[in-house]
Design an enzyme around this catalytic site. Structure first.
Site, mmCIF file in Angstrom:
data_model
loop_
_atom_site.group_PDB
_atom_site.id
_atom_site.type_symbol
_atom_site.label_atom_id
_atom_site.label_comp_id
_atom_site.label_asym_id
_atom_site.label_seq_id
_atom_site.Cartn_x
_atom_site.Cartn_y
_atom_site.Cartn_z
ATOM 1 N N GLY A 119 -40.200 -87.243 18.003
ATOM 2 C CA GLY A 119 -40.788 -86.028 16.872
ATOM 3 C C GLY A 119 -42.633 -86.016 17.077
ATOM 4 O O GLY A 119 -43.163 -85.625 16.374
ATOM 5 N N GLU A 178 -36.629 -95.080 13.170
ATOM 6 C CA GLU A 178 -37.154 -95.586 11.513
ATOM 7 C C GLU A 178 -36.798 -96.031 11.224
ATOM 8 O O GLU A 178 -37.335 -96.448 9.934
ATOM 9 C CB GLU A 178 -37.612 -93.841 11.964
ATOM 10 C CG GLU A 178 -37.485 -92.680 12.531
ATOM 11 C CD GLU A 178 -37.352 -91.275 12.395
ATOM 12 O OE1 GLU A 178 -36.214 -91.083 11.821
ATOM 13 O OE2 GLU A 178 -37.291 -90.582 13.135
ATOM 14 N N GLU A 193 -34.477 -94.311 23.240
ATOM 15 C CA GLU A 193 -35.455 -93.427 22.959
ATOM 16 C C GLU A 193 -37.252 -93.738 22.683
ATOM 17 O O GLU A 193 -37.045 -94.593 21.405
ATOM 18 C CB GLU A 193 -35.081 -92.690 20.905
ATOM 19 C CG GLU A 193 -33.416 -92.533 21.209
ATOM 20 C CD GLU A 193 -33.108 -91.251 19.727
ATOM 21 O OE1 GLU A 193 -33.810 -90.397 19.831
ATOM 22 O OE2 GLU A 193 -33.686 -92.498 18.686
ATOM 23 N N ASN A 220 -29.312 -85.805 14.927
ATOM 24 C CA ASN A 220 -29.340 -86.546 13.872
ATOM 25 C C ASN A 220 -30.245 -85.070 13.253
ATOM 26 O O ASN A 220 -31.604 -85.825 13.687
ATOM 27 C CB ASN A 220 -30.568 -87.877 14.630
ATOM 28 C CG ASN A 220 -30.818 -88.915 14.205
ATOM 29 O OD1 ASN A 220 -30.406 -88.439 12.284
ATOM 30 N ND2 ASN A 220 -31.860 -89.534 14.118
ATOM 31 N N TRP A 221 -29.883 -85.289 12.220
ATOM 32 C CA TRP A 221 -30.415 -84.671 11.128
ATOM 33 C C TRP A 221 -31.247 -85.139 9.858
ATOM 34 O O TRP A 221 -31.787 -84.576 9.586
ATOM 35 C CB TRP A 221 -29.460 -83.774 10.153
ATOM 36 C CG TRP A 221 -28.628 -82.522 11.662
ATOM 37 C CD1 TRP A 221 -28.577 -82.475 12.154
ATOM 38 C CD2 TRP A 221 -27.480 -81.477 9.868
ATOM 39 N NE1 TRP A 221 -28.460 -80.937 12.699
ATOM 40 C CE2 TRP A 221 -26.823 -80.479 11.293
ATOM 41 C CE3 TRP A 221 -27.051 -81.659 9.403
ATOM 42 C CZ2 TRP A 221 -26.457 -80.131 11.086
ATOM 43 C CZ3 TRP A 221 -26.103 -80.523 9.168
ATOM 44 C CH2 TRP A 221 -26.616 -79.956 9.750
ATOM 45 N N LYS A 222 -31.843 -86.689 10.773
ATOM 46 C CA LYS A 222 -32.024 -87.376 9.603
ATOM 47 C C LYS A 222 -32.376 -86.857 8.137
ATOM 48 O O LYS A 222 -31.501 -86.449 7.718
ATOM 49 C CB LYS A 222 -34.067 -87.561 10.264
ATOM 50 C CG LYS A 222 -33.747 -87.602 12.103
ATOM 51 C CD LYS A 222 -35.107 -87.781 12.459
ATOM 52 C CE LYS A 222 -34.790 -87.732 14.309
ATOM 53 N NZ LYS A 222 -36.319 -87.864 14.596
ATOM 54 N N HIS A 254 -32.205 -96.831 14.669
ATOM 55 C CA HIS A 254 -32.387 -95.803 15.061
ATOM 56 C C HIS A 254 -34.033 -96.175 14.597
ATOM 57 O O HIS A 254 -33.869 -97.459 13.410
ATOM 58 C CB HIS A 254 -32.353 -94.690 13.893
ATOM 59 C CG HIS A 254 -33.311 -93.020 14.654
ATOM 60 N ND1 HIS A 254 -34.848 -92.743 13.846
ATOM 61 C CD2 HIS A 254 -32.612 -92.418 15.315
ATOM 62 C CE1 HIS A 254 -35.391 -92.616 14.721
ATOM 63 N NE2 HIS A 254 -34.018 -91.282 15.370
ATOM 64 N N SER A 283 -37.561 -85.847 21.102
ATOM 65 C CA SER A 283 -38.678 -84.810 21.229
ATOM 66 C C SER A 283 -37.659 -83.491 22.284
ATOM 67 O O SER A 283 -38.017 -82.598 23.543
ATOM 68 C CB SER A 283 -39.700 -84.166 21.880
ATOM 69 O OG SER A 283 -40.771 -85.408 21.052
ATOM 70 N N GLY A 308 -33.345 -84.895 17.919
ATOM 71 C CA GLY A 308 -33.563 -84.647 16.156
ATOM 72 C C GLY A 308 -33.671 -82.879 15.705
ATOM 73 O O GLY A 308 -33.511 -82.770 15.510
ATOM 74 N N GLY A 309 -35.416 -82.779 15.958
ATOM 75 C CA GLY A 309 -35.356 -81.728 15.378
ATOM 76 C C GLY A 309 -34.982 -80.240 16.208
ATOM 77 O O GLY A 309 -34.866 -79.926 15.182
#
Ligand code: 13P
Length: 271
Positions: A173, A95, A167, A9-11, A93, A213, A234-235
């Site tokens: 994050g 977010e 999640e 997930n590149w967000k 998600h 994470s 993610g990151g």
């Protein structure tokens, strides 16, 4: 046998100018047997990523989709617009729940749209830290799964290839992760809700991913759990080296599962 899935997930990262190069690097760094690899870039980078990974066996997903097929919804993206660009979609998600007010009821409508449109859904669920501290994490997540799947039948969920990503919001994050054991317990709770919807078949068939994470260094803690079928990253998914490590570890699990599956299959006939 459930597939092992690593979804990136590149967000809100990358531009159409740089996404293709990053996707190509990740594809080249993650050529491993038996792992389903999915990259979910921003909408505007879908085309660049699709081109970059063509022929690599990497699948492409969107990070959201509107529940209507068209209409007066300024700034939104409808499922038909994704045709030829994405075959997966992330729904609900945390977010988007936080920033766009998405509720389980909204996610439910988006899920129906994704299934009707042939987009393979990754439905995200997860508790807040106060829920976990109060001992109600499993109740909260179970209610989310129930709400997101409300009214849907097992047959269409199976045919649509439903995936659920657990999640925990406090792990996204933050560098903190759930323990493998806690993630596995949550996966069991999620499967219990799936069993309410569609008996054992759905509960057994739906891949449950862990997200929050995830890195190459910690993914093994989750993949060692038989009820965890991969990760939503993610990151670390923006770093080819991290993705290389994550997918390499996932391939170990995929290979082990294939060996167990082969051993449990009845022999073809008398030796
Ligand atoms: P991080 O891996 O950056 O914690 O993000 C997890 C996530 O939200 C994936 O959807």
């Amino acid at each position: 046998m459930r597939p092992v899935v690593i979804a990136a997930n590149w967000k809100m990262h990358t531009t159409p100018a740089d996404a293709g190069e990053l996707a190509a690097s990740i594809a080249a760094a993650t050529r491993q047997p038996g792992v389903v690899r999915v990259i979910c870039p921003p909408f505007l980078s879908l085309e660049a990523v699709r081109r970059a990974v063509a022929g690599e066996g990497v699948e492409v997903g969107a990070q959201n989709v509107h529940h209507e097929a068209s209409g007066a919804y300024t700034g939104e993206i409808a499922a038909p617009m994704l045709a030829g660009l994405a075959t997966w979609v992330i729904l609900g998600h945390s977010e988007r729940r936080r920033d766009a007010g998405e509720t389980d009821a909204v996610v439910n409508r988006k899920l129906q749209r994704a299934l009707a449109s042939g987009l393979r859904p990754i439905v995200c669920v997860g508790e807040q830290l106060e829920d976990r501290d109060a001992g109600r994490a499993e109740a909260v997540v179970s209610a989310q799964v129930r709400g997101c799947l409300a009214g849907l039948d097992a047959e269409s969920l199976l045919a649509g290839g439903l995936v659920i990503a657990y999640e925990p919001v406090w792990a996204i994050g933050t560098g903190r992760t759930a323990s493998g054991a806690d993630a596995a317990a949550m996966s069991a709770a999620i499967r219990a809700v799936l069993a309410e919807v569609g008996a054992g078949t759905l509960a057994d068939a739906v891949p449950v991913l862990y997200g929050g994470s995830v890195t190459a260094a910690n993914v093994g803690e989750f993949l060692v759990e038989p009820s965890i079928d991969g990760a939503l990253v993610g990151g670390a998914s923006l770093k080819p080296d991290e993705m290389a490590g994550i997918v390499a570890r996932a391939a170990v699990t995929a290979t082990a599962r294939a060996v167990v599956e082969a051993a449990s299959r009845p022999a073809d006939g008398p030796a």
